[in-house]
Structure formats: structure tokens, C-alpha cells
Write a protein that holds these residues in place. Structure first.
Motif, mmCIF file in Angstrom:
data_model
loop_
_atom_site.group_PDB
_atom_site.id
_atom_site.type_symbol
_atom_site.label_atom_id
_atom_site.label_comp_id
_atom_site.label_asym_id
_atom_site.label_seq_id
_atom_site.Cartn_x
_atom_site.Cartn_y
_atom_site.Cartn_z
ATOM 1 N N PHE A 133 0.754 -1.275 -0.086
ATOM 2 C CA PHE A 133 -0.097 0.106 0.017
ATOM 3 C C PHE A 133 0.872 1.366 0.035
ATOM 4 N N MET A 134 1.971 1.248 0.852
ATOM 5 C CA MET A 134 2.750 2.433 0.855
ATOM 6 C C MET A 134 3.434 2.620 -0.455
ATOM 7 N N ASN A 135 3.895 1.648 -1.195
ATOM 8 C CA ASN A 135 4.504 1.779 -2.343
ATOM 9 C C ASN A 135 3.778 2.479 -3.599
ATOM 10 N N SER A 136 2.392 2.178 -3.277
ATOM 11 C CA SER A 136 1.470 2.591 -4.372
ATOM 12 C C SER A 136 0.778 3.872 -3.914
ATOM 13 N N GLY A 137 1.035 4.447 -2.521
ATOM 14 C CA GLY A 137 0.730 5.657 -2.226
ATOM 15 C C GLY A 137 -0.518 5.614 -1.472
ATOM 16 N N LYS A 138 -0.989 4.353 -1.055
ATOM 17 C CA LYS A 138 -2.211 4.275 -0.488
ATOM 18 C C LYS A 138 -1.939 4.206 1.159
ATOM 19 N N TYR A 139 -1.660 5.621 1.708
ATOM 20 C CA TYR A 139 -1.252 5.525 2.917
ATOM 21 C C TYR A 139 -2.399 5.365 4.034
ATOM 22 N N ASP A 140 -3.714 5.543 3.852
ATOM 23 C CA ASP A 140 -4.739 5.505 4.556
ATOM 24 C C ASP A 140 -4.947 3.762 4.756
ATOM 25 N N MET A 141 -4.675 3.223 3.689
ATOM 26 C CA MET A 141 -4.950 1.739 3.757
ATOM 27 C C MET A 141 -3.700 1.032 4.380
ATOM 28 N N ALA A 142 -2.314 1.685 4.271
ATOM 29 C CA ALA A 142 -1.338 1.008 5.061
ATOM 30 C C ALA A 142 -1.609 1.220 6.618
ATOM 31 N N ILE A 143 -2.363 2.410 6.916
ATOM 32 C CA ILE A 143 -2.683 2.498 8.179
ATOM 33 C C ILE A 143 -3.774 1.452 8.968
ATOM 34 N N ALA A 144 -4.589 1.149 7.786
ATOM 35 C CA ALA A 144 -5.549 0.252 8.355
ATOM 36 C C ALA A 144 -5.106 -1.166 8.382
ATOM 37 N N THR A 145 -4.061 -1.211 7.418
ATOM 38 C CA THR A 145 -3.417 -2.683 7.578
ATOM 39 C C THR A 145 -2.883 -2.744 8.918
ATOM 40 N N TYR A 146 -1.984 -1.990 9.556
ATOM 41 C CA TYR A 146 -1.348 -1.958 10.451
ATOM 42 C C TYR A 146 -2.294 -2.032 11.667
ATOM 43 N N GLN A 147 -3.283 -1.547 11.701
ATOM 44 C CA GLN A 147 -4.319 -1.389 12.738
ATOM 45 C C GLN A 147 -5.171 -2.893 12.864
ATOM 46 N N LYS A 148 -5.324 -3.315 11.578
ATOM 47 C CA LYS A 148 -5.911 -4.631 11.534
ATOM 48 C C LYS A 148 -4.675 -5.795 11.961
ATOM 49 N N GLY A 149 -3.667 -5.586 11.801
ATOM 50 C CA GLY A 149 -2.715 -6.267 12.136
ATOM 51 C C GLY A 149 -2.643 -6.477 13.859
ATOM 52 N N ARG A 150 -2.639 -5.303 14.474
ATOM 53 C CA ARG A 150 -2.706 -5.074 16.030
ATOM 54 C C ARG A 150 -3.902 -5.939 16.560
ATOM 55 N N LYS A 151 -4.934 -5.867 15.962
ATOM 56 C CA LYS A 151 -5.995 -6.688 16.421
ATOM 57 C C LYS A 151 -5.953 -8.196 16.189
ATOM 58 N N LEU A 152 -5.370 -8.722 15.134
ATOM 59 C CA LEU A 152 -5.357 -9.814 14.795
ATOM 60 C C LEU A 152 -4.178 -10.650 15.957
ATOM 61 N N LEU A 153 -3.043 -9.688 16.079
ATOM 62 C CA LEU A 153 -2.124 -10.011 17.000
ATOM 63 C C LEU A 153 -2.393 -9.807 18.452
ATOM 64 N N ASN A 154 -3.306 -9.174 18.795
ATOM 65 C CA ASN A 154 -3.667 -8.913 20.082
ATOM 66 C C ASN A 154 -2.557 -8.123 20.929
ATOM 67 N N ASN A 155 -2.047 -7.077 19.970
ATOM 68 C CA ASN A 155 -0.937 -6.216 20.525
ATOM 69 C C ASN A 155 -1.141 -4.790 20.044
ATOM 70 N N ASN A 156 -1.436 -3.993 21.226
ATOM 71 C CA ASN A 156 -1.654 -2.603 20.682
ATOM 72 C C ASN A 156 -0.267 -1.809 20.555
ATOM 73 N N VAL A 157 0.754 -2.290 20.856
ATOM 74 C CA VAL A 157 1.967 -1.805 20.803
ATOM 75 C C VAL A 157 2.638 -2.017 19.278
ATOM 76 N N ILE A 158 2.684 -3.373 19.016
ATOM 77 C CA ILE A 158 3.348 -3.676 17.816
ATOM 78 C C ILE A 158 3.030 -2.644 16.407
ATOM 79 N N PHE A 159 4.284 -2.556 15.447
ATOM 80 C CA PHE A 159 3.909 -1.589 14.647
ATOM 81 C C PHE A 159 4.231 -0.032 14.707
#
Length: 604
Positions: A133-159
Motif C-alpha cells: 500500500f505504501m509503495n502505491s501511495g495508499k497511506y490510509d490503507m497502510a494505516i488500516a493494515t497495521y491497525q488490523k494487524g494489531r487486532k489480529l495479533l492482540n498487541n496494541n504496541v506492535i508496528f
């Protein structure tokens, strides 16, 4: 034998196809790079149809279709890939980009969200998708990706750092600052890392304002949290706002009962950056707040004296009253702490004040003669006092006593840098007294000094002697010059000017004419006669710009115009001259910095 031949014949089509494939791939890439997308598409389509799992062929075919705005075929091709591999997030991004290009924002968003929804609780996969997403300039989607990753990994600090970087790339100032400060909420140990990332951003005033705003907000919300005032203090120091930093340092000092430790360090930093008034305030706070029983009382008083002395002498704009007030402060200090081993540095500073500024050599010599007799294991400090004492003997025209002091230090510290310093000073005495051959022999040895400063000084003086003692008559001219140089060193400025003028009159063809002008300029600077100094540097620039002193004269003249003659435009012009006319000069970097400062490049 027949079986071997048959096997080799069977391999021929395989090798032939492989060779053709490579040729087609290279040719397709060539056509694409040349903008001949139609031909590139034919080849990439052929390659892709045979090997649809080859990502290079898929990407090449996809790019040629998009380049030709053949979006329908591109969508079909991508959807076919998704059916083959529904877990590959990059295909959903490719599909979403086509929809976005054609204005179908609804389907584009759906494709991007599908890529995110298909994430599994794997940190590497999360970073990989966010990077796409970053490489294609989709910054909001990159943010959403990391936020989704935090939920999946049950870790609010990671990324945390990855998210902060997305906000930086996006240009979201508030988001960037908030992300980095959130890192500190979770780990105080990350403060140095966070400061490192923020440091370059603070060159932009928008980040300075935002960081200051958010820090004050967090301080109000969490008044007992030390991290935020520490960060605020750090930010002020980065901006060279030491007064602002002191406010935070004092608050932390009182809250944490630090006995002035943090404020003392801030005073040292302000001194190093030449913010002497702020440095004085730091040390004065420690003295006033903690008194004689404070842990830093004596150190603060010592540094306060040093700062006051540096402030008035560096500016070269002091009065007799300033010097007498400073001398009284030194005397008061020594009356309080004594003239013992602990105050050797201060005694040395006072002797320097008497010799170099008050011009009372008898007092400076008397002080150091007492100091060098102190019994102490700190022999190095005594040695430095001896070198200073040698200097003052030389200024008082007591040449043999000066050489004796230098010789003692050389003997006592044979293989150490301080001994090389002593040998250099003795070589200069030989130069001053006209023994040029002996002086040059000593200087040539010192060219290999472990101290870069001594080595450079030795090289400079050795070359100067060599360049100006080629003929018998030049020895005579050089003798005149070295004696005038000694008079300058001894603060006998009127006699020095007379000697230099006599030299120019007696040897009108001497190679020292540019050095004479430069020496007279030095004298006028010392006398704070800035107009006359400027005239000397101007004459040098006009008549000897191609000689060794050309860039020195131009830089000194620029500095005079900027700091003392208040002619900023002229100073800018001269700094620019250094950059263009003397590109190899040691002054180029500083000239460029000052030119930009005067032009206003660094004004916030």
C-alpha cells in the motif's frame, strides 16, 4: 550409445524453449521501457499464458494492459489470478488500483478492504501488505493494515514505528507526532530512538509547533509524567532555545530532587553552543537554589566564571570595567575556595585574564609561579600551567625563561601530546628570534605529530619559513617580520605596526607584502579598530587574492562586515565569493552556512 543420442535429442526442445523464453522476456522488457506497449503486450501475454504463476510475467502483462488503458482485460486477468491464489493480497491491490483509475471508488475500496480482511495473524504478512500500500501511495490503507494487524495479533504496541513512518510519508504532521509520542507512552526506553526520528523532522516549523502543542497538552493531562517535559526540554535544545529548555529543566529538577544535575548539564550544552547568557542562568540557578551545601555548588561557580570570561572576551567588545568586574569575581572565588589543587584551572584562567586582556604580565607570572609549586598528583595540570607561564615569559620578553618552561614540560612528558605542544612552542621561539633553520628543523619533525592541530600548525609555519627564506636578502626581511610577529604576540601593537611599515619600505619587493597586510589587520582587530582592519583585508583581497591568504582575508572581511560593521549585504556578497572563487577553501562550509543564515533560509 543410441539411448544417449535419443536422450540428448529429447533435451533439444527444452533448451530451445528456455532460450526463446529468455529472449522474449528481454525483448518484452525492452519494448516496455521504450514505451512500445503494444509489442510488449503481445510478448508478455504469450509468456504469462504459459507460466501464469511467474510474477514477473504477470506484472509485465498487467503493466502493459494498464499503460494502454485496456482496463477490462486487466480486470479479467487479475480476477483470474485471484481465483488461482485468493490469499495473495497484492492481486487485490492491483485490482483496486484499476478500479480507482477508472473512477470506481466503491469497488476500489472493496478490493483494498478484501486484501486487509484476508490477513492472517502474521506480522510479516501485515508488514508486506502495508508496504505494498505504501509503495502505491495508499497511506490510509497502510494505516488500516497495521491497525488490523494489531487486532489480529492482540498487541496494541506492535508496528508503532511503522505506523509513525506512514504518517510521515503521508505528510500528516499531527498524526506523526502523536504516533511517536504514543511510543513513549508504552516504553520510556524508546526516548532516544523517538528523538532520533523526530530530530530531522524538527527542521520544519510545522513539526516544531505541533510537537510543542501536543507535549503541553499531555503535560496538562499527566502532570506527574517526566517524559513529556523531558521531551519538551530536548526539543527546545534542538531549537537552540535554551531559555525555554531551562524552564523545563528547573521543573524537573525540583520535582525529582536532582540537586541541579540536569540544569548543570544544560548549562554546559548552552556554553558549548555559545549561548552564554543562558549558560550563566543555569549556573546561577544552581548557586541560588542549593547554596554552599549543594552537590554542584563549586562546579557551578567554576563554570559560571569560565562562561562570564568567555562571553566578554569572545565578543571582543569589552570595557575596562568589564575586565575589572571579572577579575574581582575571580578573586572572590579564590578567596572562597582557596588557591589549592582544586582550583588550579581557575588560577590558570585568572593568569590568562591578567596576561591577555588586562595586560598585567607581572600578576599573571606571579600567580602561575605559585601554582606550579603546588604538591599534587595531577602533573598534567601543572604542566599546562608551565606552558602558559612560558607564554607569559615570552610576552614579557624573558625568552630564556620561556624556553626553560617549555623544555621542562618536554622532558617530563616525552611521548605525550603535551610534550609535542612544548616542542612546537620552543620552535616558535626560535622563529621569533630569527633562528629559522633550527626552527624549521624542529617543525619538520612535528609534522608527524599525533595531534592534528600541532601537525597542521607545524606544517603551516615550516612552509611559511621555507617560502620566505630562499635568498640572503629574504632572510633579512624574514627577520624583520618575525620580530614584528613577536611584538604582536607581546601586545606591543604600536611598535609592531612601525616594524611592519619599516619592513615594507625597506624591502618593497619582498614576498611578505601580503603577510604584512594580514598582520596589520590582526593588530587592528585586537585593538577593535574594525574599520582599519577591514581596509587591510580589502587591500589583501584586491591585490593578493590569488595568494595563500586570499580566502583568509575574504572570510575575515566578511565576518567583520557581518558582526561589527553591520553590513549584511556586503557580508553575503563576500561569503558567496568564498564559495565561488575559493571552492577548495577550508572556509567554504562555514561561508555557505552563514550565507544561508543571512539570506534567511534558517529563519522559522
Amino acid at each position: 550409445m543410441k539411448q544417449t543420442i535419443l536422450f540428448l535429442l529429447l533435451l533439444v526442445p527444452v533448451f530451445s524453449f528456455a532460450q526463446t523464453e529468455i529472449q522474449d522476456a528481454n525483448l518484452a522488457q525492452y519494448y516496455y521501457s521504450q514505451g512500445d506497449y503494444d509489442k510488449a503486450q503481445v510478448l508478455f501475454e504469450k509468456l504469462y499464458s504459459k507460466k501464469p504463476d511467474n510474477n514477473d510475467y504477470y506484472q509485465g502483462y498487467y503493466n502493459t494492459l494498464v499503460a494502454q488503458k485496456n482496463y477490462d482485460d486487466a480486470v479479467k486477468m487479475v480476477k483470474k489470478q485471484i481465483k488461482r491464489n485468493p490469499k495473495n493480497a497484492s492481486y487485490y491491490i492491483d485490482l483496486g488500483q484499476i478500479y480507482q483509475t477508472t473512477g470506481d471508488e466503491k469497488n476500489a475500496l472493496a478490493s483494498f478492504n478484501t486484501a486487509i480482511e484476508n490477513l492472517s495473524p502474521d506480522a510479516g504478512q501485515v508488514i508486506g501488505l502495508a508496504t505494498l500500500f505504501m509503495n502505491s501511495g495508499k497511506y490510509d490503507m497502510a494505516i488500516a493494515t497495521y491497525q488490523k494487524g494489531r487486532k489480529l495479533l492482540n498487541n496494541n504496541v506492535i508496528f508503532s514505528y511503522e505506523l509513525a513512518n506512514v504518517f510521515v510519508k503521508k505528510g500528516d504532521v499531527a498524526g506523526t507526532v502523536s504516533a511517536y509520542l504514543d511510543i513513549l507512552d508504552n516504553s520510556e526506553n524508546d526516548m532516544s530512538n523517538v528523538q532520533g526520528f523526530l530530530q530531522s523532522l524538527l527542521e520544519d516549523q510545522k513539526y516544531v509547533t505541533e510537537l510543542q502543542t501536543q507535549l503541553y497538552r499531555r503535560i496538562q493531562k499527566n502532570p506527574d509524567n517526566n517524559m513529556y517535559p523531558e521531551m519538551l526540554m530536548w526539543m527546545f535544545v534542538q531549537r537552540k532555545d535554551f531559555d525555554g529548555a531551562l524552564v523545563q529543566a528547573k521543573a524537573l529538577d525540583k520535582r525529582n530532587k536532582e540537586q541541579g544535575a540536569r540544569v548543570f548539564q544544560l548549562g554546559q550544552s548552552a556554553y558549548t553552543e555559545a549561548f552564554y547568557d543562558a549558560s550563566v542562568k543555569c549556573y546561577q540557578y544552581i548557586i541560588d537554589e542549593y547554596g554552599t551545601h549543594g552537590n554542584y555548588y563549586m562546579a557551578a561557580k567554576t563554570n559560571l566564571l569560565q562562561t562570564l570570561k568567555t562571553k566578554i572576551t569572545v565578543a571582543n567588545n569589552y570595557s575596562e570595567l568589564d575586565l575589572n568586574t571579572l577579575r574581582n569575581s575571580y578573586e572572590t572565588y579564590l578567596a572562597e575556595f582557596g588557591r589549592g589543587v582544586q582550583t588550579i584551572g581557575t588560577q590558570r584562567d585568572l593568569a590568562n585574564l591578567f596576561a591577555r586582556y588586562i595586560h598585567n604580565l607581572d600578576s599573571s607570572i606571579a600567580i602561575l609561579n605559585t601554582t606550579i609549586k603546588l604538591r599534587t598528583n595531577d602533573n598534567k595540570s601543572i604542566a599546562w600551567c608551565k606552558l602558559d607561564l612560558g607564554d607569559y615569559y615570552l610576552m614579557n620578553n624573558e625568552v630564556w625563561d620561556a624556553m626553560l618552561m617549555y623544555g621542562q614540560v618536554d622532558k617530563d612528558f616525552k611521548d605525550e601530546p603535551i610534550a609535542e605542544e612544548a616542542r612546537f612552542l620552543n620552535a616558535k621561539v626560535s622563529y621569533y628570534t630569527g633562528d629559522f633553520d633550527w626552527s624549521k628543523a624542529q617543525l619538520d619533525v612535528l609534522k608527524g605529530s599525533t595531534s592534528e592541530l600541532i601537525s597542521n600548525d607545524a606544517i603551516a609555519l615550516s612552509v611559511f619559513i621555507q617560502d620566505n627564506t630562499g635568498l640572503d636578502t629574504s632572510y633579512d626581511a624574514m627577520g624583520f617580520y618575525s620580530r614584528a610577529d613577536l611584538l604582536i604576540y607581546q601586545n606591543k601593537n604600536s611598535d609592531a605596526i612601525t616594524a611592519l611599515d619599516s619592513l615594507a619600505a625597506r624591502f618593497p619587493e619582498t614576498s611578505l607584502l601580503d603577510d604584512i597586510l594580514f598582520a596589520k589587520a590582526r593588530i587592528y582587530l585586537q585593538l577593535r579598530n574594525f574599520e582599519e582592519a577591514a581596509k587591510m583585508f580589502q587591500s589583501l583581497d584586491e591585490s593578493y587574492s590569488t595568494d595563500l591568504l586570499g580566502d583568509d582575508a575574504t572570510f575575515q572581511l566578511a565576518e567583520l562586515e557581518e558582526k561589527y560593521l553591520n553590513n549584511k549585504d556586503k557580508a553575503m556578497e563576500l561569503y558567496k565569493t568564498i564559495m565561488t572563487k575559493y571552492p577548495g577553501s577550508i572556509y567554504v562550509i562555514e561561508a555557505r552556512k552563514r550565507f544561508r543564515d543571512l539570506r534567511g533560509d534558517n529563519v522559522n
